[in-house]
Scaffold this motif. Structure first.
Motif, PDB file in Angstrom:
ATOM      1  N   SER A  43       0.832  -1.196   0.000  1.00 43.58           N
ATOM      2  CA  SER A  43       0.000   0.000   0.000  1.00 43.58           C
ATOM      3  C   SER A  43       0.871   1.253   0.000  1.00 43.58           C
ATOM      4  O   SER A  43       1.869   1.328   0.708  1.00 43.58           O
ATOM      5  N   THR A  44       0.497   2.222  -0.830  1.00 43.62           N
ATOM      6  CA  THR A  44       1.208   3.499  -0.904  1.00 43.62           C
ATOM      7  C   THR A  44       0.226   4.553  -1.391  1.00 43.62           C
ATOM      8  O   THR A  44      -0.982   4.362  -1.313  1.00 43.62           O
ATOM      9  N   TRP A  45       0.711   5.665  -1.912  1.00 42.88           N
ATOM     10  CA  TRP A  45      -0.181   6.715  -2.391  1.00 42.88           C
ATOM     11  C   TRP A  45       0.374   7.401  -3.620  1.00 42.88           C
ATOM     12  O   TRP A  45       1.562   7.353  -3.899  1.00 42.88           O
ATOM     13  N   MET A  46      -0.548   7.991  -4.383  1.00 44.77           N
ATOM     14  CA  MET A  46      -0.182   8.786  -5.546  1.00 44.77           C
ATOM     15  C   MET A  46      -0.765  10.174  -5.367  1.00 44.77           C
ATOM     16  O   MET A  46      -1.715  10.359  -4.607  1.00 44.77           O
ATOM     17  N   THR A  47      -0.159  11.149  -6.020  1.00 42.11           N
ATOM     18  CA  THR A  47      -0.677  12.509  -5.949  1.00 42.11           C
ATOM     19  C   THR A  47      -0.957  13.025  -7.353  1.00 42.11           C
ATOM     20  O   THR A  47      -0.242  12.714  -8.302  1.00 42.11           O
ATOM     21  N   ILE A  48      -2.027  13.790  -7.447  1.00 41.71           N
ATOM     22  CA  ILE A  48      -2.387  14.460  -8.691  1.00 41.71           C
ATOM     23  C   ILE A  48      -2.633  15.927  -8.361  1.00 41.71           C
ATOM     24  O   ILE A  48      -2.559  16.322  -7.197  1.00 41.71           O
ATOM     25  N   ASP A  49      -2.911  16.721  -9.340  1.00 43.90           N
ATOM     26  CA  ASP A  49      -3.176  18.156  -9.141  1.00 43.90           C
ATOM     27  C   ASP A  49      -2.028  18.852  -8.431  1.00 43.90           C
ATOM     28  O   ASP A  49      -2.225  19.580  -7.461  1.00 43.90           O
ATOM     29  N   ASN A  50      -0.791  18.600  -8.891  1.00 46.06           N
ATOM     30  CA  ASN A  50       0.408  19.205  -8.298  1.00 46.06           C
ATOM     31  C   ASN A  50       0.516  18.949  -6.801  1.00 46.06           C
ATOM     32  O   ASN A  50       0.881  19.823  -6.028  1.00 46.06           O
ATOM     33  N   GLY A  51       0.162  17.743  -6.374  1.00 49.83           N
ATOM     34  CA  GLY A  51       0.283  17.369  -4.971  1.00 49.83           C
ATOM     35  C   GLY A  51      -0.903  17.730  -4.107  1.00 49.83           C
ATOM     36  O   GLY A  51      -0.910  17.446  -2.915  1.00 49.83           O
ATOM     37  N   MET A  52      -1.931  18.342  -4.682  1.00 47.13           N
ATOM     38  CA  MET A  52      -3.088  18.764  -3.900  1.00 47.13           C
ATOM     39  C   MET A  52      -3.988  17.586  -3.517  1.00 47.13           C
ATOM     40  O   MET A  52      -4.618  17.611  -2.470  1.00 47.13           O
ATOM     41  N   THR A  53      -4.068  16.570  -4.358  1.00 49.88           N
ATOM     42  CA  THR A  53      -4.928  15.419  -4.101  1.00 49.88           C
ATOM     43  C   THR A  53      -4.076  14.178  -3.905  1.00 49.88           C
ATOM     44  O   THR A  53      -3.256  13.842  -4.748  1.00 49.88           O
ATOM     45  N   LYS A  54      -4.290  13.506  -2.786  1.00 45.45           N
ATOM     46  CA  LYS A  54      -3.533  12.304  -2.426  1.00 45.45           C
ATOM     47  C   LYS A  54      -4.500  11.118  -2.450  1.00 45.45           C
ATOM     48  O   LYS A  54      -5.552  11.166  -1.818  1.00 45.45           O
ATOM     49  N   ILE A  55      -4.137  10.059  -3.197  1.00 49.08           N
ATOM     50  CA  ILE A  55      -5.015   8.912  -3.371  1.00 49.08           C
ATOM     51  C   ILE A  55      -4.251   7.640  -3.019  1.00 49.08           C
ATOM     52  O   ILE A  55      -3.146   7.421  -3.504  1.00 49.08           O
ATOM     53  N   GLU A  56      -4.865   6.800  -2.182  1.00 52.16           N
ATOM     54  CA  GLU A  56      -4.229   5.536  -1.807  1.00 52.16           C
ATOM     55  C   GLU A  56      -4.276   4.569  -2.988  1.00 52.16           C
ATOM     56  O   GLU A  56      -5.258   4.516  -3.734  1.00 52.16           O
ATOM     57  N   CYS A  57      -3.207   3.821  -3.166  1.00 53.51           N
ATOM     58  CA  CYS A  57      -3.158   2.798  -4.200  1.00 53.51           C
ATOM     59  C   CYS A  57      -2.295   1.647  -3.708  1.00 53.51           C
ATOM     60  O   CYS A  57      -1.674   1.733  -2.660  1.00 53.51           O
ATOM     61  N   ILE A  58      -2.283   0.571  -4.476  1.00 49.75           N
ATOM     62  CA  ILE A  58      -1.485  -0.603  -4.139  1.00 49.75           C
ATOM     63  C   ILE A  58      -0.544  -0.886  -5.299  1.00 49.75           C
ATOM     64  O   ILE A  58      -0.977  -0.948  -6.451  1.00 49.75           O
ATOM     65  N   VAL A  59       0.743  -1.009  -4.998  1.00 48.63           N
ATOM     66  CA  VAL A  59       1.734  -1.349  -6.017  1.00 48.63           C
ATOM     67  C   VAL A  59       1.807  -2.871  -6.072  1.00 48.63           C
ATOM     68  O   VAL A  59       2.172  -3.519  -5.099  1.00 48.63           O
ATOM     69  N   LEU A  60       1.437  -3.437  -7.223  1.00 46.78           N
ATOM     70  CA  LEU A  60       1.458  -4.890  -7.389  1.00 46.78           C
ATOM     71  C   LEU A  60       2.845  -5.394  -7.730  1.00 46.78           C
ATOM     72  O   LEU A  60       3.266  -6.433  -7.245  1.00 46.78           O
ATOM     73  N   ASP A  61       3.555  -4.690  -8.599  1.00 46.34           N
ATOM     74  CA  ASP A  61       4.950  -4.996  -8.881  1.00 46.34           C
ATOM     75  C   ASP A  61       5.642  -3.766  -9.419  1.00 46.34           C
ATOM     76  O   ASP A  61       5.006  -2.815  -9.838  1.00 46.34           O
ATOM     77  N   VAL A  62       6.969  -3.788  -9.346  1.00 42.68           N
ATOM     78  CA  VAL A  62       7.762  -2.641  -9.779  1.00 42.68           C
ATOM     79  C   VAL A  62       9.037  -3.154 -10.425  1.00 42.68           C
ATOM     80  O   VAL A  62       9.558  -4.203 -10.064  1.00 42.68           O
ATOM     81  N   SER A  63       9.505  -2.419 -11.429  1.00 47.14           N
ATOM     82  CA  SER A  63      10.779  -2.721 -12.084  1.00 47.14           C
ATOM     83  C   SER A  63      11.528  -1.398 -12.210  1.00 47.14           C
ATOM     84  O   SER A  63      10.977  -0.343 -11.888  1.00 47.14           O
ATOM     85  N   PRO A  64      12.760  -1.412 -12.679  1.00 46.51           N
ATOM     86  CA  PRO A  64      13.490  -0.146 -12.810  1.00 46.51           C
ATOM     87  C   PRO A  64      12.802   0.863 -13.737  1.00 46.51           C
ATOM     88  O   PRO A  64      12.953   2.061 -13.565  1.00 46.51           O
ATOM     89  N   GLY A  65      12.004   0.386 -14.686  1.00 47.58           N
ATOM     90  CA  GLY A  65      11.378   1.301 -15.647  1.00 47.58           C
ATOM     91  C   GLY A  65       9.945   1.675 -15.359  1.00 47.58           C
ATOM     92  O   GLY A  65       9.399   2.596 -15.960  1.00 47.58           O
ATOM     93  N   GLY A  66       9.280   0.985 -14.420  1.00 45.05           N
ATOM     94  CA  GLY A  66       7.880   1.290 -14.168  1.00 45.05           C
ATOM     95  C   GLY A  66       7.267   0.400 -13.113  1.00 45.05           C
ATOM     96  O   GLY A  66       7.965  -0.317 -12.399  1.00 45.05           O
ATOM     97  N   ALA A  67       5.918   0.437 -13.044  1.00 49.86           N
ATOM     98  CA  ALA A  67       5.208  -0.319 -12.019  1.00 49.86           C
ATOM     99  C   ALA A  67       3.808  -0.663 -12.489  1.00 49.86           C
ATOM    100  O   ALA A  67       3.299  -0.074 -13.448  1.00 49.86           O
TER     101      ALA A  67
END
Length: 90
Positions: free
Chosen positions: A22-46
């Protein structure tokens, strides 16, 4: 028919499984914070998933480590329902 061609092996990026971290992402230049789940990650993306009912923009910032303020700029490369594939921007 016999074909004696050697198969070309496609080199993929190393992938590290995070198994629903579990982590979070931000949109609107950091004004909106939304919880999300990272399923997998690599050096180039997720690959992420979120239950938030919103129309995600093509780019946002992702905090891979929720306890730290460092955020990674991302761009959506594919969508399947509420699951998104993102690439990290330099």
């Amino acid at each position: 028919m016999i074909v004696d061609e050697q198969r070309t092996k496609v080199q993929r990026e190393p992938r590290r499984q995070l198994r629903k971290r579990s982590t979070w992402m931000t949109i609107d230049n950091g004004m909106t914070k939304i919880e999300c789940i990272v399923l997998d990650v690599s050096p180039g993306g997720a690959k992420i998933v979120t239950d938030a009912a919103f129309d995600i923009r093509d780019s946002f910032e992702l905090a891979l480590v929720p306890e730290h303020s460092t955020r990674q700029s991302c761009e959506v490369v594919w969508r399947r329902g509420k699951t998104y594939g993102v690439k990290f921007l330099a």
